[in-house]
Motif scaffolding. Structure first.
Motif, short mmCIF file in Angstrom:
data_model
loop_
_atom_site.label_atom_id
_atom_site.label_comp_id
_atom_site.label_asym_id
_atom_site.label_seq_id
_atom_site.Cartn_x
_atom_site.Cartn_y
_atom_site.Cartn_z
N THR A 226 -14.59 -47.22 23.73
CA THR A 226 -14.57 -45.65 24.15
C THR A 226 -14.15 -44.63 24.88
OG1 THR A 226 -16.41 -46.41 22.69
CG2 THR A 226 -16.52 -43.97 22.86
N PRO A 227 -13.64 -43.34 23.98
CA PRO A 227 -13.19 -42.12 25.02
C PRO A 227 -14.36 -41.42 25.27
CG PRO A 227 -12.51 -41.65 22.91
CD PRO A 227 -13.19 -43.29 22.81
N ASP A 228 -15.81 -41.65 24.97
CA ASP A 228 -16.67 -41.21 24.57
C ASP A 228 -17.69 -41.64 26.23
OD1 ASP A 228 -19.23 -39.88 24.74
OD2 ASP A 228 -20.28 -40.94 22.99
N PRO A 229 -16.75 -40.56 27.57
CA PRO A 229 -18.68 -41.29 28.55
C PRO A 229 -19.74 -41.19 28.53
CG PRO A 229 -17.96 -38.92 28.84
CD PRO A 229 -17.61 -39.88 27.26
N GLY A 230 -20.71 -41.32 27.18
CA GLY A 230 -22.10 -40.59 26.85
C GLY A 230 -22.80 -42.03 26.34
N PRO A 231 -23.55 -42.37 26.92
CA PRO A 231 -24.41 -43.75 26.52
C PRO A 231 -24.13 -44.00 24.73
CG PRO A 231 -26.03 -42.52 27.12
CD PRO A 231 -24.44 -41.76 27.31
N PHE A 232 -24.10 -42.76 24.29
CA PHE A 232 -24.53 -42.96 22.52
C PHE A 232 -23.77 -43.60 22.10
CE2 PHE A 232 -24.88 -41.19 18.48
CZ PHE A 232 -25.92 -41.61 18.40
N GLY A 233 -22.65 -43.67 22.28
CA GLY A 233 -21.80 -43.76 21.05
C GLY A 233 -21.95 -45.33 21.75
N MET A 234 -21.29 -45.64 22.73
CA MET A 234 -21.03 -47.12 23.31
C MET A 234 -22.31 -47.77 22.91
SD MET A 234 -21.10 -48.35 27.64
CE MET A 234 -23.04 -48.36 27.50
N THR A 235 -23.22 -47.32 23.26
CA THR A 235 -24.61 -48.05 22.17
C THR A 235 -24.64 -48.17 21.06
OG1 THR A 235 -26.39 -47.58 24.23
CG2 THR A 235 -26.90 -48.69 22.37
N LEU A 236 -23.93 -47.54 19.94
CA LEU A 236 -24.21 -47.56 18.66
C LEU A 236 -23.11 -48.31 18.64
CD1 LEU A 236 -25.67 -46.58 16.00
CD2 LEU A 236 -24.20 -44.52 16.34
N LEU A 237 -21.81 -47.93 19.11
CA LEU A 237 -20.35 -49.15 18.96
C LEU A 237 -20.92 -50.91 18.37
CD1 LEU A 237 -17.57 -49.58 17.24
CD2 LEU A 237 -17.02 -49.02 19.51
N ALA A 238 -21.40 -50.68 19.72
CA ALA A 238 -22.21 -52.03 20.09
C ALA A 238 -22.67 -52.56 19.44
CB ALA A 238 -22.36 -52.81 21.77
N ALA A 239 -23.47 -52.35 19.61
CA ALA A 239 -24.91 -52.31 17.77
C ALA A 239 -24.58 -52.66 16.56
CB ALA A 239 -26.44 -51.75 18.13
N CYS A 240 -22.91 -51.82 16.09
CA CYS A 240 -23.16 -51.69 15.40
C CYS A 240 -21.79 -53.48 15.00
CB CYS A 240 -21.68 -51.05 14.74
SG CYS A 240 -22.94 -49.37 13.99
N MET A 241 -21.29 -53.17 16.22
CA MET A 241 -20.31 -55.12 16.22
C MET A 241 -21.35 -56.08 15.87
SD MET A 241 -17.39 -54.14 18.87
CE MET A 241 -16.78 -55.00 18.33
N THR A 242 -22.74 -56.18 16.43
CA THR A 242 -23.26 -57.19 16.51
C THR A 242 -23.57 -57.58 15.57
OG1 THR A 242 -23.57 -56.85 18.85
CG2 THR A 242 -25.33 -58.63 17.93
N PHE A 243 -24.38 -56.58 14.78
CA PHE A 243 -24.70 -56.36 13.30
C PHE A 243 -23.67 -57.09 12.57
CE2 PHE A 243 -25.62 -54.52 9.64
CZ PHE A 243 -27.26 -55.28 8.90
N LEU A 244 -22.74 -56.71 12.85
CA LEU A 244 -21.50 -56.88 11.94
C LEU A 244 -21.15 -58.67 12.30
CD1 LEU A 244 -19.33 -54.05 11.43
CD2 LEU A 244 -20.75 -54.49 9.20
N TYR A 245 -21.56 -58.97 13.56
CA TYR A 245 -21.13 -59.93 13.83
C TYR A 245 -22.00 -61.08 13.14
CZ TYR A 245 -22.27 -64.54 16.86
OH TYR A 245 -22.62 -65.06 17.03
N LEU A 246 -23.46 -60.90 12.99
CA LEU A 246 -24.34 -61.48 12.02
C LEU A 246 -24.29 -61.97 10.41
CD1 LEU A 246 -27.61 -60.03 14.54
CD2 LEU A 246 -26.45 -62.23 14.70
N ILE A 247 -24.05 -60.12 10.20
CA ILE A 247 -23.90 -61.02 8.84
C ILE A 247 -22.92 -61.65 8.38
CG2 ILE A 247 -22.66 -59.18 6.08
CD1 ILE A 247 -24.57 -56.64 7.42
N ALA A 248 -21.23 -61.38 9.28
CA ALA A 248 -20.34 -62.23 9.14
C ALA A 248 -20.55 -64.42 9.41
CB ALA A 248 -18.87 -62.04 10.26
N VAL A 249 -22.24 -64.45 10.27
CA VAL A 249 -22.24 -65.24 10.88
C VAL A 249 -23.28 -66.10 9.21
CG1 VAL A 249 -23.96 -66.89 11.71
CG2 VAL A 249 -21.94 -65.35 13.74
N GLY A 250 -23.73 -65.33 8.70
CA GLY A 250 -24.69 -65.99 7.49
C GLY A 250 -23.57 -66.19 6.62
N VAL A 251 -22.18 -65.17 6.31
CA VAL A 251 -21.71 -65.30 5.25
C VAL A 251 -20.77 -66.81 5.26
CG1 VAL A 251 -19.12 -64.35 3.97
CG2 VAL A 251 -21.10 -63.54 4.94
N ALA A 252 -20.79 -67.06 6.83
CA ALA A 252 -19.98 -67.89 7.59
C ALA A 252 -20.07 -69.40 6.82
CB ALA A 252 -19.47 -68.58 8.85
N MET A 253 -22.37 -69.40 7.19
CA MET A 253 -23.12 -70.93 6.82
C MET A 253 -23.61 -70.83 5.46
SD MET A 253 -26.29 -70.21 9.74
CE MET A 253 -25.42 -70.48 11.62
#
Length: 316
Positions: A226-253
């Motif tokens: 992330t080119p944004d040095p602030g914590p807002f963009g980094m935290t939001l992107l990581a949280a979205c990736m984790t949420f999408l990962y959980l959805i992918a795991v549910g579909v895989a099961m």
């Protein structure tokens, strides 16, 4: 009539590529033709993007124009350092728009070149993944656009000049486009996991067992990319990736349950884990001594034939 004409013309290029009857030279010519039409579609999109470049620029500059430091004499102002910077910037925006507008053409040419090498069920799942990839990338782009507004406000206020400085136009547009591309690409992460599951490489339970590694990689990727040095963009992107990962795991099961995976004896064991020995339980009171085998009857005795003289005597 149409069927007889088709038989007279022979198989199409798609059918020849699918059954492996095309030669190497024919494959190279096919690739050349596909690249030509793909480039033609991008050029057509570039022309359309050149006329839409001003509208796209007005859309991209809105987060910056919301800052008080951008308003000079009642108008939103940027710094321009080079003579040709504004023209080059317009061409860059036109190219980005051209890639999006011409995407149906060059994506179709790419698919037409790859599809003959896939099986029928692989083509079906490819259609599904492509249909999901476009909305995911769009969602990531929209989220990046929202993050840019908050990130700029934080960066400008946290700097040494407070919020009284103006930004250079090409650097700002590059910052916004990098955010959009990174967020859009990061939102395709669950598709990679689903591809691994649908092809039978990993199961949903194994994907769920990787949750610690996935969370760590998500935050590390967000912090580095992330080119944004602030914590807002980094935290939001990581949280979205984790949420999408959980959805992918549910579909895989759900996919594993549909295909009956995970019912094997050693399905819950890791690849490097030793499986336990299965011991047969002997009922109480039953001896585990091996009895001696029963005797086997030998072959019948072989009788020797009588001499010729004895057989002659018996006949007389």
């Amino acid at each position: 009539m149409a069927l007889s004409l088709r038989r007279h013309q022979g198989p199409s290029k798609f059918e020849q590529a699918a059954d492996g009857s095309m030669t190497l030279i024919e494959h190279v010519r096919e690739l050349r033709n596909r690249l030509f039409w793909a480039a033609l579609g991008i050029v057509a999109g570039l022309i359309v993007g050149f006329f839409l470049a001003n509208w796209v620029f007005d859309l991209l500059q809105e987060p910056y124009c919301d800052l008080p430091s951008s308003i000079v004499d009642g108008k939103c102002r940027f710094l321009v350092l080079g003579v040709a910077d504004t023209l080059i910037l317009k061409l860059k925006i036109a190219l980005w728009v051209g890639l999006i507008v011409g995407a149906p053409v060059w994506l179709f040419q790419l698919w037409a070149f790859i599809a003959p090498g896939l099986h029928r069920h692989e083509r079906k799942w490819a259609y599904v993944f492509v249909a999901i990839a476009a909305p995911l990338f769009t969602a990531g782009a929209v989220l990046a656009y929202v993050v840019v507004g908050h990130s700029l406000a934080f960066i400008m206020k946290a700097g040494v000049f407070d919020d009284t400085t103006q930004l250079e136009v090409t650097s700002y547009i590059s910052f916004v486009m990098n955010m959009i591309l990174i967020f859009g690409a990061a939102f395709e992460f669950p598709l990679i996991l689903l591809m691994l599951n649908f092809t039978g490489v990993v199961t949903g339970r194994k994907l769920l067992g990787w949750w610690r590694i996935v969370v760590f990689i998500s935050f590390a990727f967000a912090a580095i990319a992330t080119p944004d040095p602030g914590p807002f963009g980094m935290t939001l992107l990581a949280a979205c990736m984790t949420f999408l990962y959980l959805i992918a795991v549910g579909v895989a099961m759900l996919n594993d349950k549909r295909k009956g995976r995970g019912k094997e004896v050693y399905a819950d064991l890791d690849d490097d884990q030793i499986s336990p020995l299965e011991e047969e339980q002997v009922p109480v009171g039953v001896s585990d001594r091996i009895d001696a085998p029963a005797p086997v009857d030998g072959p019948a005795p072989v009788t020797k034939p009588l001499p010729l003289e004895s057989r002659f005597d018996d006949m007389t």
